[in-house]
Design a protein around this motif. Structure first.
Motif, PDB file in Angstrom:
ATOM      1  N   TRP A  94      78.080  25.625  23.968  1.00 37.21           N
ATOM      2  CA  TRP A  94      78.804  26.779  23.412  1.00 37.21           C
ATOM      3  C   TRP A  94      80.280  26.439  23.203  1.00 37.21           C
ATOM      4  O   TRP A  94      80.852  26.723  22.146  1.00 37.21           O
ATOM      5  CB  TRP A  94      78.657  27.964  24.370  1.00 37.21           C
TER       6      TRP A  94
ATOM      7  N   CYS B 291      82.515  25.863  19.493  1.00 36.66           N
ATOM      8  CA  CYS B 291      83.738  26.634  19.224  1.00 36.66           C
ATOM      9  C   CYS B 291      84.999  25.794  19.406  1.00 36.66           C
ATOM     10  O   CYS B 291      86.108  26.341  19.384  1.00 36.66           O
ATOM     11  CB  CYS B 291      83.813  27.835  20.162  1.00 36.66           C
TER      12      CYS B 291
ATOM     13  N   SER C 191      88.185  26.080  17.010  1.00 40.28           N
ATOM     14  CA  SER C 191      88.898  27.354  17.124  1.00 40.28           C
ATOM     15  C   SER C 191      89.560  27.504  18.488  1.00 40.28           C
ATOM     16  O   SER C 191      90.673  28.040  18.595  1.00 40.28           O
ATOM     17  CB  SER C 191      87.940  28.516  16.875  1.00 40.28           C
TER      18      SER C 191
ATOM     19  N   TYR D  39      85.686  31.857  20.312  1.00 44.53           N
ATOM     20  CA  TYR D  39      84.335  32.271  19.922  1.00 44.53           C
ATOM     21  C   TYR D  39      84.381  33.219  18.725  1.00 44.53           C
ATOM     22  O   TYR D  39      83.612  33.054  17.759  1.00 44.53           O
ATOM     23  CB  TYR D  39      83.626  32.954  21.091  1.00 44.53           C
ATOM     24  N   LEU D  40      85.260  34.222  18.778  1.00 46.50           N
ATOM     25  CA  LEU D  40      85.337  35.183  17.678  1.00 46.50           C
ATOM     26  C   LEU D  40      85.719  34.489  16.379  1.00 46.50           C
ATOM     27  O   LEU D  40      85.176  34.811  15.307  1.00 46.50           O
ATOM     28  CB  LEU D  40      86.356  36.276  18.022  1.00 46.50           C
ATOM     29  N   SER D  41      86.651  33.543  16.460  1.00 48.47           N
ATOM     30  CA  SER D  41      87.060  32.808  15.262  1.00 48.47           C
ATOM     31  C   SER D  41      85.909  31.964  14.719  1.00 48.47           C
ATOM     32  O   SER D  41      85.678  31.900  13.508  1.00 48.47           O
ATOM     33  CB  SER D  41      88.265  31.926  15.598  1.00 48.47           C
ATOM     34  N   TRP D  42      85.179  31.301  15.609  1.00 49.80           N
ATOM     35  CA  TRP D  42      84.029  30.491  15.178  1.00 49.80           C
ATOM     36  C   TRP D  42      82.939  31.363  14.572  1.00 49.80           C
ATOM     37  O   TRP D  42      82.379  31.050  13.528  1.00 49.80           O
ATOM     38  CB  TRP D  42      83.478  29.723  16.378  1.00 49.80           C
ATOM     39  N   ARG D  43      82.671  32.498  15.241  1.00 51.74           N
ATOM     40  CA  ARG D  43      81.551  33.351  14.818  1.00 51.74           C
ATOM     41  C   ARG D  43      81.846  34.097  13.526  1.00 51.74           C
ATOM     42  O   ARG D  43      80.981  34.199  12.638  1.00 51.74           O
ATOM     43  CB  ARG D  43      81.251  34.360  15.948  1.00 51.74           C
ATOM     44  N   TYR D  44      83.066  34.608  13.377  1.00 51.54           N
ATOM     45  CA  TYR D  44      83.342  35.512  12.262  1.00 51.54           C
ATOM     46  C   TYR D  44      84.251  34.917  11.186  1.00 51.54           C
ATOM     47  O   TYR D  44      84.496  35.559  10.170  1.00 51.54           O
ATOM     48  CB  TYR D  44      83.954  36.810  12.785  1.00 51.54           C
TER      49      TYR D  44
ATOM     50  N   GLU E 185      84.912  30.811  10.946  1.00 51.41           N
ATOM     51  CA  GLU E 185      84.375  29.495  10.599  1.00 51.41           C
ATOM     52  C   GLU E 185      82.990  29.603   9.966  1.00 51.41           C
ATOM     53  O   GLU E 185      82.716  29.002   8.918  1.00 51.41           O
ATOM     54  CB  GLU E 185      84.298  28.603  11.842  1.00 51.41           C
ATOM     55  N   GLY E 186      82.079  30.363  10.601  1.00 47.58           N
ATOM     56  CA  GLY E 186      80.716  30.476  10.103  1.00 47.58           C
ATOM     57  C   GLY E 186      80.613  31.026   8.695  1.00 47.58           C
ATOM     58  O   GLY E 186      80.033  30.385   7.801  1.00 47.58           O
TER      59      GLY E 186
END
Length: 665
Positions: free
Chosen positions: A296, A300, A303, A339-344, A346-347
């Motif tokens: 995990w 991430c 980010s 995590y928020l940057s990767w999820r919303y 980067e993805g």
């Protein structure tokens, strides 16, 4: 290199590798814990070097696969880089802007705005190389400092694909050998640069490229299915564990005093290479790196890396030095933001809709906006800051914390400048480093018509025949030796000089991680006895010239940044007395210097500033609303003036008081 071998080698390594994601996690957590201030992770900065090796391996593998298939396109390559780098970077910068506007002092806001321009042009490594020095603001307080590594990486990827394309088409069989030559040249330059240009070796591409090339070389060997790249099954477990061990040894054993990069960087980079080459799902290292929490963090990691420095820098800027519980909370916040940057961010930007003109428009508009804002903030910070809370208070505090160069900024290293002399026939020579500079205002305040000449160089104490070597910077030590000899020679040509004031913190000569360069060219380990002998010899040479000499001790210090504490107290509307400290809380570094000066022969004239600034066991950081300090030890301009008038520095330094009646600390 046969095309069939290339295709087979790359196909065998094209699947997603959890071991590499786990390696990313080790790298980013090392950096985060290091920058959070956990002493056990003092060498965690090597995580950046691990990232470089991973990047060199993965990106080169992709380029080689596409070159082999005849599908490589520079446009698509840079498009992928933009999708990978820019969205999360732009988000981080956009969030930093209002925080910088709200909290940073005007000068620091101008520096932030200036660095913003370099960041979006992927040249922040060049900016920080030029800006960071002895008098630079604390690096821990620079929200965008960490982007230097992005600058190195993107500069590399402007050049390296072009080299690969050219050699692939012209002399493909030269490719591996040519890349190895580049690696050796870069590593040699990094090692040689440590002695002459350590900051350049740390920040600039030529001395860092070898780390990315190291990963690229392995990608080439894999593509060729070279025997060296095929680790036999029995060796995979021990080699992959050895690789992890090498990385962790560097993390736990290295420190900011370790000469870096250069040969010291081989341990973490070769360790990363061993993990890439030998770790598989069946190995113990592979299983550890494939653990779900590690995976995990690895996913991430980019980010998380982007967010950690702004989170720590703004917290340190706004608060007192955060303790470990607060830093643990800030680390948790960093992981959440990552995590928020990767999820919303980067993805979504990896989706097919973000390519071509749409991606180009996003990149160009974003870069243009940050450049315009940065240039405006750099040259006209008042346009933005005048509307920030407590702007006028910030301006007043910033003036009190302005750097104290003495007579003029030109007096730091420049010789013979007329601005560094108040009379044609001066009677007082002020000789030393920045701790001599900060006495000039006090001397003039106590005797406005004094004939004063200032000869100062940052980091260079007034000691003949000896100089500190810090971080392997031999050229600075050599310059210090020459500077002090030049000052003595100049003194012989100035018969009007009657008094010589020597001042320095001397701490740079006593730190165990440094070494000492002596005039015959030898490098010796730090030895307080050697430093004391050099100071006595300097005083003896001055006595032969029949001038009256006094040594001024550094001000009392408790190891904290007293200037920052005072500024924050004003901003938070609390008493300045919060920054005062008990004399019993004197830092070990300062006490070591006081012991050095106390060991001088009886009769040596010493002015002990702690006797002036510490009364009844209580050391003052301010006098009324006047800051006495601008940082952890230097006197502010106003502080120097106040103390100079109050205690008559001119009379103290020229022998108007019984200076030999010393109270040894």
């Amino acid at each position: 290199m046969s095309d069939q071998n290339v295709a087979q080698g790359l196909a065998a390594n094209s699947e997603h590798r959890k071991e590499i994601d786990g390696l990313r996690a080790i790298a980013v957590l090392s950096v985060v814990f290091c920058h959070a201030g956990f002493a056990v992770f003092a060498g965690g900065f090597v995580g950046v070097d691990v990232f470089f090796v991973i990047s060199g391996y993965l990106i080169t593998s992709i380029i080689l696969r596409e070159l082999d298939a005849g599908t490589f396109s520079l446009r698509r390559f840079y498009e992928r880089r933009a999708r990978r780098i820019l969205p999360a970077l732009f988000l981080m910068l956009a969030v930093c802007l209002p925080l910088a506007w709200w909290w940073l002092w005007p000068a620091d806001f101008r520096d932030f705005a200036k660095s913003l321009v370099y960041v979006v042009l992927f040249a922040s490594n060049i900016h920080f190389f030029k800006e960071i020095g002895y008098f630079a603001p604390d690096v821990e307080l620079r929200p965008l400092l960490h982007t230097w590594s992005l600058g190195v990486e993107e500069q590399y990827y402007i050049l390296f694909p072009l080299i690969l394309m050219f050699v692939w088409r012209v002399r493909r069989h030269w490719l591996a050998g040519g890349v190895v030559v580049l690696l050796m040249l870069s590593l040699l330059g990094a090692q040689l640069g440590l002695a002459r240009l350590p900051e350049a070796s740390f920040y600039l591409l030529p001395a860092r490229a070898w780390e990315l090339i190291l990963g690229a070389v392995y990608a080439l060997l894999v593509a060729q299915r070279h025997p060296v790249a095929q680790v036999p099954q029995p060796w995979r477990n021990p080699l992959s564990l050895a690789g992890l061990g090498m990385i962790l040894c560097a993390v736990f054993l290295y420190s900011p005093a370790t000469p870096f990069p250069g040969l010291s960087a081989l341990m973490p980079t070769l360790g990363a290479l061993l993990v890439i080459a030998a770790a598989t799902p069946e190995t113990l290292a592979g299983k550890l790196l494939a653990w779900r929490p590690v995976q995990w963090v690895g996913l991430c990691s980019y980010s998380i890396y982007l967010w950690h420095q702004p989170v720590f820098a703004f917290a340190r800027y706004r608060l007192d030095e955060p303790g470990m519980p607060l830093m643990a909370a800030l680390i948790a916040l960093t992981l959440m933001l990552g995590y928020l940057s990767w999820r919303y961010v980067e993805g979504p930007f990896r989706r097919p809709c973000w390519q071509g003109r749409r991606l180009a428009a996003f990149a160009l508009v974003g870069m243009a906006a940050f450049i315009v804002f940065g240039m405006t903030g750099k040259h006209r910070a008042d346009i933005f800051k005048r509307f920030a809370p407590a702007y006028e208070v910030q301006i007043g505090v910033e003036r009190q914390l302005s750097r104290n160069y003495g007579l003029d900024k030109a007096c730091d290293e420049l010789r013979g400048n007329p601005q560094c002399q108040t009379a044609d026939n001066p009677e007082v020579l002020l000789w030393g480093d920045s701790y001599a500079m900060h006495l000039a205002d006090g001397i003039i305040a106590s005797q406005p018509d004094v004939g004063l000449v200032q000869r100062t160089e940052s980091g260079c104490a007034p000691l003949l025949g000896i100089a500190p070597v810090r971080g392997g910077n031999l050229s600075a030590a050599e310059a210090c030796l020459r500077f002090n000899e030049d000052v003595l020679a100049e003194l012989k040509r100035m018969p009007s000089i009657r008094y010589v004031v020597l001042a320095s913190p001397f701490a740079q000569y006593l730190k165990s991680e440094n070494s000492l360069l002596v005039e015959d060219g030898r490098l010796l380990p730090v030895d307080s006895g050697l430093v004391l002998k050099a100071l006595q010899e300097t005083l003896r040479r001055l006595e032969e010239m029949q001038v009256s000499t006094v040594v001024v001790s550094p001000p009392p210090a408790n190891g904290g940044d007293l200037g920052k504490c005072l500024a924050r107290s004003v901003l938070l509307e609390r008493s300045l007395a919060h920054c005062d400290f008990a004399q019993s809380e004197m830092s070990l570094e300062r006490l070591a210097v006081y012991r050095l000066l106390a060991a001088l022969p009886s009769g040596t004239r010493v002015v002990w500033l702690h006797e002036l600034m510490c009364q009844g066991g209580h050391c003052a950081s301010h006098d009324g609303n006047t800051f006495l300090y601008l940082d952890e030890g230097h006197l502010s301009r106003d502080g120097s003036v106040l103390l100079g008038k109050k205690y008559d520095f001119y009379r103290l330094f020229t022998g108007g008081k019984a200076l030999t009646d010393r109270e040894k600390p």
